[in-house]
Scaffold this motif. Structure first.
Motif, short mmCIF file in Angstrom:
data_model
loop_
_atom_site.label_atom_id
_atom_site.label_comp_id
_atom_site.label_asym_id
_atom_site.label_seq_id
_atom_site.Cartn_x
_atom_site.Cartn_y
_atom_site.Cartn_z
N PHE A 1 0.83 -1.21 0.00
CA PHE A 1 0.00 0.00 0.00
C PHE A 1 0.87 1.26 0.00
O PHE A 1 0.59 2.21 -0.73
CB PHE A 1 -0.95 0.02 1.19
N GLU A 2 1.92 1.28 0.81
CA GLU A 2 2.82 2.45 0.85
C GLU A 2 3.42 2.70 -0.53
O GLU A 2 3.46 3.84 -1.00
CB GLU A 2 3.96 2.22 1.85
N GLU A 3 3.92 1.65 -1.15
CA GLU A 3 4.55 1.79 -2.46
C GLU A 3 3.52 2.18 -3.52
O GLU A 3 3.83 2.92 -4.44
CB GLU A 3 5.27 0.49 -2.84
N LEU A 4 2.30 1.69 -3.38
CA LEU A 4 1.24 2.04 -4.32
C LEU A 4 0.91 3.53 -4.23
O LEU A 4 0.80 4.21 -5.26
CB LEU A 4 -0.01 1.20 -4.04
N ILE A 5 0.79 4.03 -3.03
CA ILE A 5 0.50 5.46 -2.83
C ILE A 5 1.63 6.32 -3.41
O ILE A 5 1.39 7.31 -4.10
CB ILE A 5 0.25 5.78 -1.34
N LYS A 6 2.88 5.91 -3.15
CA LYS A 6 4.03 6.64 -3.70
C LYS A 6 4.00 6.64 -5.24
O LYS A 6 4.26 7.66 -5.88
CB LYS A 6 5.35 6.02 -3.24
N ALA A 7 3.69 5.48 -5.81
CA ALA A 7 3.65 5.38 -7.28
C ALA A 7 2.52 6.22 -7.87
O ALA A 7 2.70 6.85 -8.92
CB ALA A 7 3.53 3.91 -7.70
N LEU A 8 1.38 6.23 -7.21
CA LEU A 8 0.27 7.09 -7.68
C LEU A 8 0.67 8.56 -7.62
O LEU A 8 0.40 9.32 -8.56
CB LEU A 8 -0.98 6.85 -6.83
N ASP A 9 1.30 8.97 -6.53
CA ASP A 9 1.75 10.36 -6.41
C ASP A 9 2.77 10.71 -7.48
O ASP A 9 2.71 11.78 -8.10
CB ASP A 9 2.34 10.62 -5.02
N ALA A 10 3.71 9.79 -7.73
CA ALA A 10 4.74 10.04 -8.74
C ALA A 10 4.13 10.09 -10.14
O ALA A 10 4.53 10.91 -10.98
CB ALA A 10 5.82 8.96 -8.66
N MET A 11 3.14 9.23 -10.39
CA MET A 11 2.48 9.25 -11.70
C MET A 11 1.71 10.55 -11.89
O MET A 11 1.74 11.14 -12.98
CB MET A 11 1.56 8.05 -11.84
N ALA A 12 1.03 11.01 -10.84
CA ALA A 12 0.29 12.27 -10.93
C ALA A 12 1.25 13.43 -11.21
O ALA A 12 0.97 14.29 -12.05
CB ALA A 12 -0.50 12.53 -9.65
N ALA A 13 2.40 13.42 -10.53
CA ALA A 13 3.39 14.48 -10.77
C ALA A 13 3.91 14.42 -12.20
O ALA A 13 4.09 15.46 -12.85
CB ALA A 13 4.54 14.35 -9.76
N ALA A 14 4.14 13.22 -12.71
CA ALA A 14 4.61 13.08 -14.09
C ALA A 14 3.56 13.56 -15.08
O ALA A 14 3.90 14.18 -16.10
CB ALA A 14 4.98 11.62 -14.37
N CYS A 15 2.28 13.31 -14.78
CA CYS A 15 1.21 13.83 -15.65
C CYS A 15 1.25 15.36 -15.67
O CYS A 15 1.13 15.96 -16.74
CB CYS A 15 -0.16 13.36 -15.15
N ARG A 16 1.41 15.96 -14.51
CA ARG A 16 1.43 17.43 -14.45
C ARG A 16 2.61 18.00 -15.23
O ARG A 16 2.49 19.04 -15.85
CB ARG A 16 1.50 17.90 -12.98
N ARG A 17 3.76 17.31 -15.18
CA ARG A 17 4.96 17.77 -15.88
C ARG A 17 4.95 17.37 -17.36
O ARG A 17 5.83 17.77 -18.12
CB ARG A 17 6.21 17.15 -15.25
N ARG A 18 3.97 16.54 -17.73
CA ARG A 18 3.90 15.98 -19.08
C ARG A 18 5.16 15.17 -19.40
O ARG A 18 5.66 15.17 -20.52
CB ARG A 18 3.63 17.07 -20.11
N ASP A 19 5.65 14.46 -18.39
CA ASP A 19 6.81 13.59 -18.52
C ASP A 19 6.30 12.18 -18.83
O ASP A 19 6.01 11.38 -17.93
CB ASP A 19 7.62 13.61 -17.22
N PHE A 20 6.14 11.89 -20.10
CA PHE A 20 5.50 10.67 -20.54
C PHE A 20 6.30 9.42 -20.17
O PHE A 20 5.73 8.37 -19.90
CB PHE A 20 5.20 10.72 -22.03
N SER A 21 7.62 9.53 -20.16
CA SER A 21 8.46 8.40 -19.81
C SER A 21 8.24 7.99 -18.35
O SER A 21 8.00 6.83 -18.04
CB SER A 21 9.93 8.75 -20.05
N GLN A 22 8.32 8.98 -17.45
CA GLN A 22 8.09 8.69 -16.03
C GLN A 22 6.65 8.29 -15.76
O GLN A 22 6.39 7.43 -14.93
CB GLN A 22 8.47 9.90 -15.17
N ARG A 23 5.73 8.91 -16.47
CA ARG A 23 4.32 8.54 -16.30
C ARG A 23 4.13 7.06 -16.63
O ARG A 23 3.47 6.33 -15.90
CB ARG A 23 3.42 9.40 -17.18
#
Length: 130
Positions: free
Chosen positions: A37-59
């Motif tokens: 669950f901890e890792e899932l929350i971190k990954a969701l946060d990181a994916m959301a940040a990548a979406c905001r930055r339009r960083d398709f690779s990290q997303r």
């Protein structure tokens, strides 16, 4: 300056990997789910940040991690013993997967925030019983 930041980032990544590995090795079965669950929350946060930055690779990388963890959580459900609770969790995990895919398709972090809210509530309940 850039090289120093690059080295720091690589060292931090190695430290986080060792820390996570150590926590996994020492965890009980209940603790392992908590770590997921901890890792899932971190990954969701990181994916959301990548979406905001339009960083398709990290997303894409974070999306893969989110989906893998969701599959692991859903696959670990014992429907025979878990009954309605297991069925409800499976439904939530499938909805989180749907929201993750929608976020990636539209490059929109909003669905990820909804998925995070659902999953954070489950994670909190999981930690409270452990």
């Amino acid at each position: 300056m850039y090289m120093a930041q690059s080295r720091f980032g690589a060292a931090r990544t190695r430290y986080e990997s060792v820390d996570l590995s150590s926590r996994i090795e020492a965890a009980t079965a209940h603790g392992l789910v908590g770590i997921l669950f901890e890792e899932l929350i971190k990954a969701l946060d990181a994916m959301a940040a990548a979406c905001r930055r339009r960083d398709f690779s990290q997303r894409g990388a974070r999306q893969s991690r989110v989906l893998a963890i969701l599959a692991g959580l859903e696959g670990s459900l014992d429907h025979e013993q878990g009954g309605e609770v297991a069925a409800s969790l499976a439904t939530i995990y499938r909805e989180a997967r749907r929201l993750t895919l929608a976020a990636a398709q539209e490059n929109d972090p909003e669905p990820l925030l909804r998925a995070r809210a659902m999953l954070a509530e489950i994670a909190s309940a999981w930690n409270a019983i452990g």
